[in-house]
Design a protein around this motif. Structure first.
Motif, PDB file in Angstrom:
ATOM      1  N   THR A  60       0.836  -1.200   0.000  1.00 30.37           N
ATOM      2  CA  THR A  60       0.000   0.000   0.000  1.00 30.37           C
ATOM      3  C   THR A  60       0.871   1.251   0.000  1.00 30.37           C
ATOM      4  OG1 THR A  60      -1.773  -1.150   1.175  1.00 30.37           O
ATOM      5  CG2 THR A  60      -1.790   1.244   1.311  1.00 30.37           C
ATOM      6  N   LEU A  61       1.976   1.210   0.756  1.00 33.70           N
ATOM      7  CA  LEU A  61       2.885   2.361   0.814  1.00 33.70           C
ATOM      8  C   LEU A  61       3.486   2.688  -0.546  1.00 33.70           C
ATOM      9  CD1 LEU A  61       4.915   1.649   4.073  1.00 33.70           C
ATOM     10  CD2 LEU A  61       3.107   3.337   3.762  1.00 33.70           C
ATOM     11  N   LYS A  62       3.668   1.656  -1.383  1.00 28.28           N
ATOM     12  CA  LYS A  62       4.277   1.856  -2.696  1.00 28.28           C
ATOM     13  C   LYS A  62       3.341   2.564  -3.667  1.00 28.28           C
ATOM     14  CE  LYS A  62       7.337  -2.112  -2.600  1.00 28.28           C
ATOM     15  NZ  LYS A  62       7.551  -3.471  -3.026  1.00 28.28           N
ATOM     16  N   GLU A  78      -2.296   3.625   4.422  1.00 26.64           N
ATOM     17  CA  GLU A  78      -2.865   4.580   3.451  1.00 26.64           C
ATOM     18  C   GLU A  78      -2.630   6.014   3.911  1.00 26.64           C
ATOM     19  OE1 GLU A  78      -7.003   3.516   3.116  1.00 26.64           O
ATOM     20  OE2 GLU A  78      -6.562   1.688   1.974  1.00 26.64           O
ATOM     21  N   VAL A  79      -2.793   6.282   5.204  1.00 28.27           N
ATOM     22  CA  VAL A  79      -2.572   7.631   5.736  1.00 28.27           C
ATOM     23  C   VAL A  79      -1.108   8.020   5.553  1.00 28.27           C
ATOM     24  CG1 VAL A  79      -2.622   9.091   7.809  1.00 28.27           C
ATOM     25  CG2 VAL A  79      -4.474   7.457   7.391  1.00 28.27           C
ATOM     26  N   VAL A  80      -0.192   7.107   5.878  1.00 25.54           N
ATOM     27  CA  VAL A  80       1.238   7.386   5.720  1.00 25.54           C
ATOM     28  C   VAL A  80       1.540   7.675   4.246  1.00 25.54           C
ATOM     29  CG1 VAL A  80       3.571   6.398   5.862  1.00 25.54           C
ATOM     30  CG2 VAL A  80       1.950   6.059   7.736  1.00 25.54           C
ATOM     31  N   ARG A  81       1.021   6.826   3.353  1.00 27.79           N
ATOM     32  CA  ARG A  81       1.236   7.012   1.911  1.00 27.79           C
ATOM     33  C   ARG A  81       0.695   8.367   1.443  1.00 27.79           C
ATOM     34  NH1 ARG A  81      -2.789   3.635  -1.218  1.00 27.79           N
ATOM     35  NH2 ARG A  81      -4.064   5.399  -0.601  1.00 27.79           N
ATOM     36  N   ASP A  82      -0.513   8.713   1.851  1.00 28.12           N
ATOM     37  CA  ASP A  82      -1.148   9.938   1.370  1.00 28.12           C
ATOM     38  C   ASP A  82      -0.530  11.211   1.929  1.00 28.12           C
ATOM     39  OD1 ASP A  82      -2.809   8.220   0.003  1.00 28.12           O
ATOM     40  OD2 ASP A  82      -4.578   8.594   1.243  1.00 28.12           O
ATOM     41  N   LEU A  83       0.025  11.150   3.139  1.00 26.41           N
ATOM     42  CA  LEU A  83       0.586  12.351   3.757  1.00 26.41           C
ATOM     43  C   LEU A  83       2.103  12.465   3.625  1.00 26.41           C
ATOM     44  CD1 LEU A  83      -1.537  12.655   7.033  1.00 26.41           C
ATOM     45  CD2 LEU A  83      -1.739  13.979   4.924  1.00 26.41           C
ATOM     46  N   HIS A  84       2.756  11.420   3.098  1.00 26.80           N
ATOM     47  CA  HIS A  84       4.215  11.457   2.944  1.00 26.80           C
ATOM     48  C   HIS A  84       4.611  12.518   1.909  1.00 26.80           C
ATOM     49  CE1 HIS A  84       8.336  10.133   2.703  1.00 26.80           C
ATOM     50  NE2 HIS A  84       8.224  10.108   1.392  1.00 26.80           N
ATOM     51  N   ARG A  85       5.628  13.293   2.248  1.00 22.71           N
ATOM     52  CA  ARG A  85       6.153  14.309   1.328  1.00 22.71           C
ATOM     53  C   ARG A  85       7.638  14.074   1.112  1.00 22.71           C
ATOM     54  NH1 ARG A  85       1.711  14.882   0.808  1.00 22.71           N
ATOM     55  NH2 ARG A  85       0.292  16.567   1.227  1.00 22.71           N
ATOM     56  N   THR A  86       8.076  14.236  -0.139  1.00 22.21           N
ATOM     57  CA  THR A  86       9.507  14.188  -0.422  1.00 22.21           C
ATOM     58  C   THR A  86      10.048  15.611  -0.302  1.00 22.21           C
ATOM     59  OG1 THR A  86       9.077  14.441  -2.788  1.00 22.21           O
ATOM     60  CG2 THR A  86       9.321  12.194  -1.965  1.00 22.21           C
ATOM     61  N   ASP A  87      11.362  15.729  -0.326  1.00 15.05           N
ATOM     62  CA  ASP A  87      11.994  17.038  -0.129  1.00 15.05           C
ATOM     63  C   ASP A  87      11.580  18.069  -1.173  1.00 15.05           C
ATOM     64  OD1 ASP A  87      13.277  16.043   2.077  1.00 15.05           O
ATOM     65  OD2 ASP A  87      15.116  15.558   0.992  1.00 15.05           O
ATOM     66  N   ASP A  88      11.273  17.605  -2.398  1.00 17.83           N
ATOM     67  CA  ASP A  88      10.951  18.560  -3.463  1.00 17.83           C
ATOM     68  C   ASP A  88       9.458  18.911  -3.526  1.00 17.83           C
ATOM     69  OD1 ASP A  88      10.230  16.031  -4.289  1.00 17.83           O
ATOM     70  OD2 ASP A  88      10.813  16.357  -6.386  1.00 17.83           O
ATOM     71  N   GLN A  89       8.665  18.391  -2.608  1.00 21.38           N
ATOM     72  CA  GLN A  89       7.239  18.721  -2.588  1.00 21.38           C
ATOM     73  C   GLN A  89       6.973  19.814  -1.573  1.00 21.38           C
ATOM     74  OE1 GLN A  89       5.847  14.688  -1.874  1.00 21.38           O
ATOM     75  NE2 GLN A  89       4.856  14.706  -3.871  1.00 21.38           N
ATOM     76  N   ARG A  90       5.779  20.390  -1.680  1.00 22.88           N
ATOM     77  CA  ARG A  90       5.437  21.481  -0.761  1.00 22.88           C
ATOM     78  C   ARG A  90       5.495  21.002   0.690  1.00 22.88           C
ATOM     79  NH1 ARG A  90       0.592  20.878   1.428  1.00 22.88           N
ATOM     80  NH2 ARG A  90      -0.932  19.557   0.407  1.00 22.88           N
ATOM     81  N   GLU A  91       5.745  21.933   1.570  1.00 24.42           N
ATOM     82  CA  GLU A  91       5.861  21.619   2.996  1.00 24.42           C
ATOM     83  C   GLU A  91       4.499  21.243   3.580  1.00 24.42           C
ATOM     84  OE1 GLU A  91       8.376  23.021   6.699  1.00 24.42           O
ATOM     85  OE2 GLU A  91       8.944  23.130   4.607  1.00 24.42           O
ATOM     86  N   GLN A  92       4.530  20.370   4.582  1.00 24.04           N
ATOM     87  CA  GLN A  92       3.293  19.984   5.255  1.00 24.04           C
ATOM     88  C   GLN A  92       2.897  21.052   6.265  1.00 24.04           C
ATOM     89  OE1 GLN A  92       4.722  16.244   6.894  1.00 24.04           O
ATOM     90  NE2 GLN A  92       3.140  15.157   5.772  1.00 24.04           N
ATOM     91  N   SER A  93       1.586  21.177   6.476  1.00 22.92           N
ATOM     92  CA  SER A  93       1.112  22.057   7.543  1.00 22.92           C
ATOM     93  C   SER A  93       1.377  21.339   8.871  1.00 22.92           C
ATOM     94  CB  SER A  93      -0.375  22.328   7.382  1.00 22.92           C
ATOM     95  OG  SER A  93      -1.128  21.153   7.656  1.00 22.92           O
ATOM     96  N   TYR A  94       1.224  22.063   9.959  1.00 24.90           N
ATOM     97  CA  TYR A  94       1.457  21.472  11.278  1.00 24.90           C
ATOM     98  C   TYR A  94       0.524  20.281  11.501  1.00 24.90           C
ATOM     99  CZ  TYR A  94       1.671  20.922  16.318  1.00 24.90           C
ATOM    100  OH  TYR A  94       1.799  20.406  17.570  1.00 24.90           O
ATOM    101  N   SER A  95      -0.750  20.432  11.193  1.00 24.86           N
ATOM    102  CA  SER A  95      -1.713  19.346  11.445  1.00 24.86           C
ATOM    103  C   SER A  95      -1.457  18.149  10.528  1.00 24.86           C
ATOM    104  CB  SER A  95      -3.154  19.834  11.321  1.00 24.86           C
ATOM    105  OG  SER A  95      -3.391  20.426  10.077  1.00 24.86           O
ATOM    106  N   VAL A 136      10.749   2.112   1.308  1.00 23.30           N
ATOM    107  CA  VAL A 136       9.597   1.864   0.429  1.00 23.30           C
ATOM    108  C   VAL A 136       9.009   3.196  -0.025  1.00 23.30           C
ATOM    109  CG1 VAL A 136       7.214   1.000   0.360  1.00 23.30           C
ATOM    110  CG2 VAL A 136       9.016  -0.405   1.349  1.00 23.30           C
ATOM    111  N   LEU A 137       8.859   4.139   0.894  1.00 24.43           N
ATOM    112  CA  LEU A 137       8.303   5.455   0.548  1.00 24.43           C
ATOM    113  C   LEU A 137       9.215   6.196  -0.436  1.00 24.43           C
ATOM    114  CD1 LEU A 137       7.012   6.625   4.052  1.00 24.43           C
ATOM    115  CD2 LEU A 137       5.603   6.049   2.057  1.00 24.43           C
ATOM    116  N   ALA A 138      10.514   6.074  -0.259  1.00 23.65           N
ATOM    117  CA  ALA A 138      11.463   6.759  -1.135  1.00 23.65           C
ATOM    118  C   ALA A 138      11.464   6.165  -2.544  1.00 23.65           C
ATOM    119  CB  ALA A 138      12.863   6.689  -0.548  1.00 23.65           C
ATOM    120  N   SER A 139      11.124   4.877  -2.656  1.00 23.99           N
ATOM    121  CA  SER A 139      11.192   4.215  -3.958  1.00 23.99           C
ATOM    122  C   SER A 139       9.926   4.371  -4.799  1.00 23.99           C
ATOM    123  CB  SER A 139      11.446   2.714  -3.762  1.00 23.99           C
ATOM    124  OG  SER A 139      10.283   2.091  -3.219  1.00 23.99           O
TER     125      SER A 139
END
Length: 174
Positions: free
Chosen positions: A77-79, A110-127, A161-164
């Motif tokens: 699911t993470l992939k 699914e939550v981890v997959r959907d909220l994961h951000r890489t360095d080149d993506q926009r920053e996450q909000s605090y929440s 897994v998230l990085a790949s």
């Protein structure tokens, strides 16, 4: 009159709202004039102890650790590609919170997959970051306990897994 219990002392279990804990004992207490048998569940990381009536343990969602096939499915699911709905953040945050507290390993992945951000993506909000970290911690703890590996090793597996995976497409700003 000893009946078969679903869980044993020393067993790791998952309590939906708190994650992975260890049954450290089974005790009897008098509650409102009624004798109740209770599982004593220790959540060492959170410095918390929970007492769950043995008769209601499964009804409240307490379960054994995920089996290998469920862990594999969670990693798969993470992939996947992040699915970010165009709903308002407050509605999505509520859905993410429900998934985290469901105790369902796939939903947490699914939550981890959907909220994961890489360095080149926009920053996450605090929440967003709070929800992501809560889901990641639950996922890491259960995978570590299910595979009987240290949490940092489970965390490294999840991160690799998230990085790949394919980069997520962030929702268009309104």
């Amino acid at each position: 009159m000893a009946k078969k219990r679903a869980f044993e002392i020393g067993e790791n279990v998952v309590y939906p709202a708190h994650g992975v804990g260890t049954i450290t004992g089974i005790e009897t207490q008098e509650v409102a004039g009624t004798e109740m048998e209770l599982f004593v569940v220790d959540f060492a990381k959170d410095k918390m102890t929970l007492r769950v009536p043995t008769a209601k343990a499964e009804a409240v969602g307490m379960r054994a650790l995920a089996a290998g096939d469920i862990v594999d499915k969670a990693m798969k699911t993470l992939k996947g590609k992040a699915r970010v709905k165009k709903a308002m953040w407050s509605r999505r945050a509520q859905e993410y919170e429900q998934k985290i507290n469901s105790g369902d390993l796939i939903a947490i992945a699914e939550v981890v997959r959907d909220l994961h951000r890489t360095d080149d993506q926009r920053e996450q909000s605090y929440s967003e970051r709070q929800l992501y970290e809560a889901a990641l911690e639950r996922l890491t703890r259960e995978i570590a306990a299910a595979k009987d590996i240290p949490e940092d090793q489970a965390g490294s597996e999840i991160q690799s897994v998230l990085a790949s995976r394919a980069p997520a497409t962030p929702p268009a700003e309104a």
